[in-house]
Design an enzyme around this catalytic site. Structure first.
Site, short mmCIF file in Angstrom:
data_model
loop_
_atom_site.label_atom_id
_atom_site.label_comp_id
_atom_site.label_asym_id
_atom_site.label_seq_id
_atom_site.Cartn_x
_atom_site.Cartn_y
_atom_site.Cartn_z
N HIS A 101 0.85 -1.20 0.00
CA HIS A 101 0.00 0.00 0.00
C HIS A 101 0.87 1.24 0.00
O HIS A 101 2.01 1.21 0.46
CB HIS A 101 -0.96 0.02 1.19
CG HIS A 101 -0.31 -0.19 2.52
ND1 HIS A 101 0.03 -1.44 2.98
CD2 HIS A 101 0.08 0.68 3.48
CE1 HIS A 101 0.60 -1.34 4.18
NE2 HIS A 101 0.65 -0.06 4.49
N HIS A 103 0.77 5.15 1.37
CA HIS A 103 0.08 6.14 2.20
C HIS A 103 0.04 7.47 1.44
O HIS A 103 1.07 7.93 0.93
CB HIS A 103 0.83 6.39 3.50
CG HIS A 103 0.86 5.21 4.43
ND1 HIS A 103 0.00 5.07 5.49
CD2 HIS A 103 1.66 4.12 4.45
CE1 HIS A 103 0.27 3.95 6.13
NE2 HIS A 103 1.28 3.35 5.52
P1 5GP Z 1 1.67 0.27 7.46
O1 5GP Z 1 2.11 0.51 8.89
O2 5GP Z 1 1.54 -1.21 7.17
O3 5GP Z 1 2.46 1.00 6.44
O4 5GP Z 1 0.22 0.93 7.37
C1 5GP Z 1 -0.95 0.27 7.70
C2 5GP Z 1 -2.03 1.32 7.81
O5 5GP Z 1 -3.27 0.70 7.66
C3 5GP Z 1 -2.05 2.07 9.16
O6 5GP Z 1 -1.94 3.47 8.90
C4 5GP Z 1 -3.40 1.69 9.75
O7 5GP Z 1 -4.01 2.76 10.43
C5 5GP Z 1 -4.20 1.28 8.52
N1 5GP Z 1 -5.19 0.24 8.74
C6 5GP Z 1 -4.98 -0.97 9.32
N2 5GP Z 1 -6.10 -1.71 9.30
C7 5GP Z 1 -7.04 -0.94 8.69
C8 5GP Z 1 -8.44 -1.16 8.39
O8 5GP Z 1 -9.02 -2.19 8.69
N3 5GP Z 1 -9.09 -0.14 7.76
C9 5GP Z 1 -8.46 1.04 7.43
N4 5GP Z 1 -9.21 1.97 6.81
N5 5GP Z 1 -7.17 1.27 7.71
C10 5GP Z 1 -6.47 0.30 8.33
#
Ligand code: 5GP
Ligand code: ZN
Length: 137
Positions: A101, A103
């Site tokens: 993903h 951001h």
């Molecule tokens: P990472 O730390 O893997 O780069 O980012 C994961 C992101 O996904 C975090 O910012 C977290 O808030 C978001 N996130 C995790 N689970 C969910 C979910 O079920 N729904 C949404 N909308 N965001 C999620």
């Protein structure tokens, strides 16, 4: 390619509802449930790729173009002063959901979002060693 235990597969394919800002055949852009700033969003491919290194090259190109277009629209609509794209790979880099993903983080003057780092230090020798490791091996 879908991973049945992956929350982002379910969100990207509409099995779990999300607040969606954009979608097409390849991607869905949703609002993050733990936003760093107002409007923090995530671009998710519909197909499951764990991280950048697994991502199909052509899809990687489309991901950046799509992120650019959606970010431009968000920046205008939300009145953001700046914008960060952040993309984490691996636990050590802060990745918590193992489905690729990007951001999309709108930035506002004095928003206090803790995204930037404190600059460290290096030496010419260390820089040369790194260059040699990356370029010459
Ligand atoms: P990472 O730390 O893997 O780069 O980012 C994961 C992101 O996904 C975090 O910012 C977290 O808030 C978001 N996130 C995790 N689970 C969910 C979910 O079920 N729904 C949404 N909308 N965001 C999620
Ligand atoms: Zn997935």
């Amino acid at each position: 390619m879908k991973d049945c235990n992956c929350i982002f597969c379910k969100i990207a394919n509409g099995e779990i509802p999300s607040t969606t800002l954009y979608e097409d055949d390849d991607f869905r852009v949703i609002l993050d449930m733990g936003p760093a700033t107002r409007g923090h969003a995530l671009l998710l491919p519909r197909e499951h790729y764990a991280n950048l290194f697994e991502l199909d090259d052509a899809l990687a190109g489309r991901a950046l173009v799509t992120a650019k277009r959606v970010a431009a629209r968000m920046k205008e609509a939300l009145g953001a002063d700046g914008f960060n794209l952040v993309q984490n790979n691996g636990e050590a880099a802060g990745q918590t959901v193992m489905h690729f993903h990007i951001h999309l983080i709108p930035r506002y003057e004095n928003d206090q979002a803790g995204i930037l780092w404190t600059p460290g230090s290096t030496t010419p020798e260390e820089m040369e060693e790194i260059r040699r490791l990356v370029v010459e091996n």
